[in-house]
Scaffold this motif. Sequence first.
Motif, PDB file in Angstrom:
ATOM      1  N   VAL A  74      11.000 -12.078  -3.504  1.00 45.14           N
ATOM      2  CA  VAL A  74      12.291 -11.977  -2.823  1.00 45.14           C
ATOM      3  C   VAL A  74      11.975 -11.547  -1.396  1.00 45.14           C
ATOM      4  O   VAL A  74      11.445 -10.449  -1.180  1.00 45.14           O
ATOM      5  N   CYS A  75      12.254 -12.405  -0.439  1.00 46.81           N
ATOM      6  CA  CYS A  75      11.834 -12.177   0.945  1.00 46.81           C
ATOM      7  C   CYS A  75      12.984 -11.645   1.787  1.00 46.81           C
ATOM      8  O   CYS A  75      14.139 -12.072   1.630  1.00 46.81           O
ATOM      9  N   VAL A  76      12.651 -10.730   2.696  1.00 48.47           N
ATOM     10  CA  VAL A  76      13.652 -10.182   3.605  1.00 48.47           C
ATOM     11  C   VAL A  76      12.994  -9.941   4.958  1.00 48.47           C
ATOM     12  O   VAL A  76      11.846  -9.495   5.034  1.00 48.47           O
ATOM     13  N   ARG A  77      13.712 -10.280   6.039  1.00 46.19           N
ATOM     14  CA  ARG A  77      13.248 -10.019   7.397  1.00 46.19           C
ATOM     15  C   ARG A  77      14.011  -8.820   7.947  1.00 46.19           C
ATOM     16  O   ARG A  77      15.245  -8.776   7.866  1.00 46.19           O
ATOM     17  N   LEU A  78      13.280  -7.867   8.538  1.00 47.22           N
ATOM     18  CA  LEU A  78      13.919  -6.645   9.028  1.00 47.22           C
ATOM     19  C   LEU A  78      13.468  -6.363  10.455  1.00 47.22           C
ATOM     20  O   LEU A  78      12.267  -6.254  10.721  1.00 47.22           O
ATOM     21  N   ASP A  79      14.442  -6.256  11.347  1.00 47.51           N
ATOM     22  CA  ASP A  79      14.172  -5.847  12.720  1.00 47.51           C
ATOM     23  C   ASP A  79      13.840  -4.354  12.691  1.00 47.51           C
ATOM     24  O   ASP A  79      14.671  -3.529  12.299  1.00 47.51           O
ATOM     25  N   ALA A  80      12.629  -4.007  13.080  1.00 48.87           N
ATOM     26  CA  ALA A  80      12.181  -2.617  12.984  1.00 48.87           C
ATOM     27  C   ALA A  80      13.025  -1.685  13.846  1.00 48.87           C
ATOM     28  O   ALA A  80      13.200  -0.512  13.507  1.00 48.87           O
ATOM     29  N   GLU A  81      13.542  -2.179  14.960  1.00 52.12           N
ATOM     30  CA  GLU A  81      14.391  -1.336  15.812  1.00 52.12           C
ATOM     31  C   GLU A  81      15.732  -1.058  15.153  1.00 52.12           C
ATOM     32  O   GLU A  81      16.296   0.020  15.316  1.00 52.12           O
ATOM     33  N   ALA A  82      16.238  -2.007  14.379  1.00 53.46           N
ATOM     34  CA  ALA A  82      17.523  -1.827  13.709  1.00 53.46           C
ATOM     35  C   ALA A  82      17.394  -1.056  12.398  1.00 53.46           C
ATOM     36  O   ALA A  82      18.378  -0.502  11.912  1.00 53.46           O
TER      37      ALA A  82
ATOM     38  N   GLU B 145      14.152   3.764   9.715  1.00 53.57           N
ATOM     39  CA  GLU B 145      13.826   4.588   8.557  1.00 53.57           C
ATOM     40  C   GLU B 145      13.189   3.752   7.442  1.00 53.57           C
ATOM     41  O   GLU B 145      12.229   4.180   6.794  1.00 53.57           O
ATOM     42  N   THR B 146      13.733   2.566   7.207  1.00 56.15           N
ATOM     43  CA  THR B 146      13.141   1.684   6.198  1.00 56.15           C
ATOM     44  C   THR B 146      11.728   1.289   6.597  1.00 56.15           C
ATOM     45  O   THR B 146      10.824   1.236   5.755  1.00 56.15           O
ATOM     46  N   ALA B 147      11.531   1.024   7.887  1.00 60.34           N
ATOM     47  CA  ALA B 147      10.188   0.671   8.371  1.00 60.34           C
ATOM     48  C   ALA B 147       9.213   1.814   8.137  1.00 60.34           C
ATOM     49  O   ALA B 147       8.083   1.600   7.676  1.00 60.34           O
ATOM     50  N   LYS B 148       9.624   3.059   8.424  1.00 66.21           N
ATOM     51  CA  LYS B 148       8.736   4.206   8.235  1.00 66.21           C
ATOM     52  C   LYS B 148       8.349   4.373   6.772  1.00 66.21           C
ATOM     53  O   LYS B 148       7.188   4.628   6.450  1.00 66.21           O
ATOM     54  N   ARG B 149       9.321   4.229   5.879  1.00 66.90           N
ATOM     55  CA  ARG B 149       9.032   4.430   4.456  1.00 66.90           C
ATOM     56  C   ARG B 149       8.152   3.317   3.902  1.00 66.90           C
ATOM     57  O   ARG B 149       7.210   3.566   3.159  1.00 66.90           O
ATOM     58  N   CYS B 150       8.471   2.088   4.249  1.00 66.23           N
ATOM     59  CA  CYS B 150       7.720   0.954   3.690  1.00 66.23           C
ATOM     60  C   CYS B 150       6.335   0.833   4.293  1.00 66.23           C
ATOM     61  O   CYS B 150       5.394   0.405   3.607  1.00 66.23           O
ATOM     62  N   LEU B 151       6.188   1.202   5.565  1.00 70.73           N
ATOM     63  CA  LEU B 151       4.928   0.989   6.279  1.00 70.73           C
ATOM     64  C   LEU B 151       4.092   2.261   6.383  1.00 70.73           C
ATOM     65  O   LEU B 151       3.166   2.327   7.185  1.00 70.73           O
ATOM     66  N   VAL B 152       4.418   3.261   5.600  1.00 77.38           N
ATOM     67  CA  VAL B 152       3.636   4.504   5.540  1.00 77.38           C
ATOM     68  C   VAL B 152       3.508   5.132   6.930  1.00 77.38           C
ATOM     69  O   VAL B 152       2.434   5.638   7.306  1.00 77.38           O
ATOM     70  N   ASN B 153       4.594   5.085   7.697  1.00 77.65           N
ATOM     71  CA  ASN B 153       4.672   5.692   9.028  1.00 77.65           C
ATOM     72  C   ASN B 153       3.744   5.055  10.059  1.00 77.65           C
ATOM     73  O   ASN B 153       3.597   5.586  11.163  1.00 77.65           O
ATOM     74  N   VAL B 154       3.093   3.951   9.718  1.00 81.15           N
ATOM     75  CA  VAL B 154       2.261   3.230  10.692  1.00 81.15           C
ATOM     76  C   VAL B 154       3.121   2.119  11.294  1.00 81.15           C
ATOM     77  O   VAL B 154       3.277   1.051  10.708  1.00 81.15           O
ATOM     78  N   LEU B 155       3.693   2.383  12.452  1.00 83.44           N
ATOM     79  CA  LEU B 155       4.670   1.469  13.035  1.00 83.44           C
ATOM     80  C   LEU B 155       3.991   0.526  14.014  1.00 83.44           C
ATOM     81  O   LEU B 155       4.050   0.695  15.245  1.00 83.44           O
TER      82      LEU B 155
ATOM     83  N   VAL C 241       0.432  -3.250   1.793  1.00 89.94           N
ATOM     84  CA  VAL C 241       0.984  -3.251   3.152  1.00 89.94           C
ATOM     85  C   VAL C 241      -0.104  -3.719   4.110  1.00 89.94           C
ATOM     86  O   VAL C 241      -1.271  -3.311   3.981  1.00 89.94           O
ATOM     87  N   PHE C 242       0.252  -4.567   5.046  1.00 87.79           N
ATOM     88  CA  PHE C 242      -0.699  -4.914   6.101  1.00 87.79           C
ATOM     89  C   PHE C 242       0.036  -5.016   7.427  1.00 87.79           C
ATOM     90  O   PHE C 242       1.234  -5.272   7.482  1.00 87.79           O
ATOM     91  N   TRP C 243      -0.728  -4.777   8.485  1.00 83.14           N
ATOM     92  CA  TRP C 243      -0.184  -4.775   9.831  1.00 83.14           C
ATOM     93  C   TRP C 243      -0.907  -5.824  10.660  1.00 83.14           C
ATOM     94  O   TRP C 243      -2.089  -6.106  10.439  1.00 83.14           O
ATOM     95  N   GLY C 244      -0.207  -6.391  11.613  1.00 86.30           N
ATOM     96  CA  GLY C 244      -0.819  -7.363  12.505  1.00 86.30           C
ATOM     97  C   GLY C 244      -0.521  -8.795  12.096  1.00 86.30           C
ATOM     98  O   GLY C 244      -0.127  -9.087  10.965  1.00 86.30           O
TER      99      GLY C 244
ATOM    100  N   PRO D  10       7.544   8.014  -2.924  1.00 86.50           N
ATOM    101  CA  PRO D  10       8.920   7.672  -3.344  1.00 86.50           C
ATOM    102  C   PRO D  10       9.321   6.302  -2.865  1.00 86.50           C
ATOM    103  O   PRO D  10       8.820   5.795  -1.868  1.00 86.50           O
ATOM    104  N   ALA D  11      10.248   5.713  -3.592  1.00 84.69           N
ATOM    105  CA  ALA D  11      10.717   4.381  -3.258  1.00 84.69           C
ATOM    106  C   ALA D  11      11.514   4.410  -1.980  1.00 84.69           C
ATOM    107  O   ALA D  11      12.327   5.310  -1.785  1.00 84.69           O
ATOM    108  N   PRO D  12      11.294   3.484  -1.052  1.00 82.65           N
ATOM    109  CA  PRO D  12      12.065   3.463   0.198  1.00 82.65           C
ATOM    110  C   PRO D  12      13.485   3.061  -0.060  1.00 82.65           C
ATOM    111  O   PRO D  12      13.773   2.215  -0.889  1.00 82.65           O
ATOM    112  N   ASP D  13      14.391   3.718   0.657  1.00 76.84           N
ATOM    113  CA  ASP D  13      15.803   3.372   0.559  1.00 76.84           C
ATOM    114  C   ASP D  13      16.228   2.661   1.816  1.00 76.84           C
ATOM    115  O   ASP D  13      15.577   2.736   2.849  1.00 76.84           O
TER     116      ASP D  13
END
Length: 203
Positions: free
Chosen positions: A101-109, A112-122, A139-142, A198-201
């Motif tokens: 199930v795919c979702v696109r998320l603007d990190a600026e918008a 909080e979801t970005a921090k939880r899902c990406l382990v605070n590596v923004l 999780v991967f970055w880049g 914990p699961a990201p909200d």
Amino acid sequence: MRFDDGESRYSRYARRSQTQQKRLIIYIVVLVGVLVAMFALKRGRSSIDWAPSFEAAKARASAEDKPILAFFYMGDSEDCQRMARDTFGDPAVRARAAGFVCVRLDAEAHPETAKRCLVNVLDYPAVAFLSPAGERLLVFWGDRDPRHMLREMDTAMEEWQLSRIVESPSLPPRSAEPSRGDADSSEPTSQAESPGSPAPDGD
């Protein structure tokens, strides 16, 4: 007589020319219609069905029993734009995305979801593979090209399948009084980026 013959030849030529023009127009219209239909069919089959929000993605993942692919991006990032266009536009990646199930998320918008899902590596672009409950699988970055993206998707799917086996209710329950000969070992855990987090909200 010669004038009449000349007029007759001209009339026949004009009629043939008009007929050919009409046929050419019909051929062009039919060809354009076929090309448009083929493009629409190909686009409809290969396009990724992005969920409208993170909460909607979690709900769909639970209902369909699928892991989540969350693509985090920044609107002004060239790497994000290239990955959205070239990587997620690749036919093989689009076909493999049907298992998530795919979702696109603007990190600026959705900070909080970005921090939880990406382990605070923004660092963006980034992709988080999650269970329907929001537990991190990978999780991967880049930026990733299609070949590397397919490899990451396969790894995430393996982690998802492993977590389902480990958490299967068909496993025998652990007794309160261990019998003689029981191994003193802990329960196996799934391999995740941040085990036990914990699961990201949603925001």
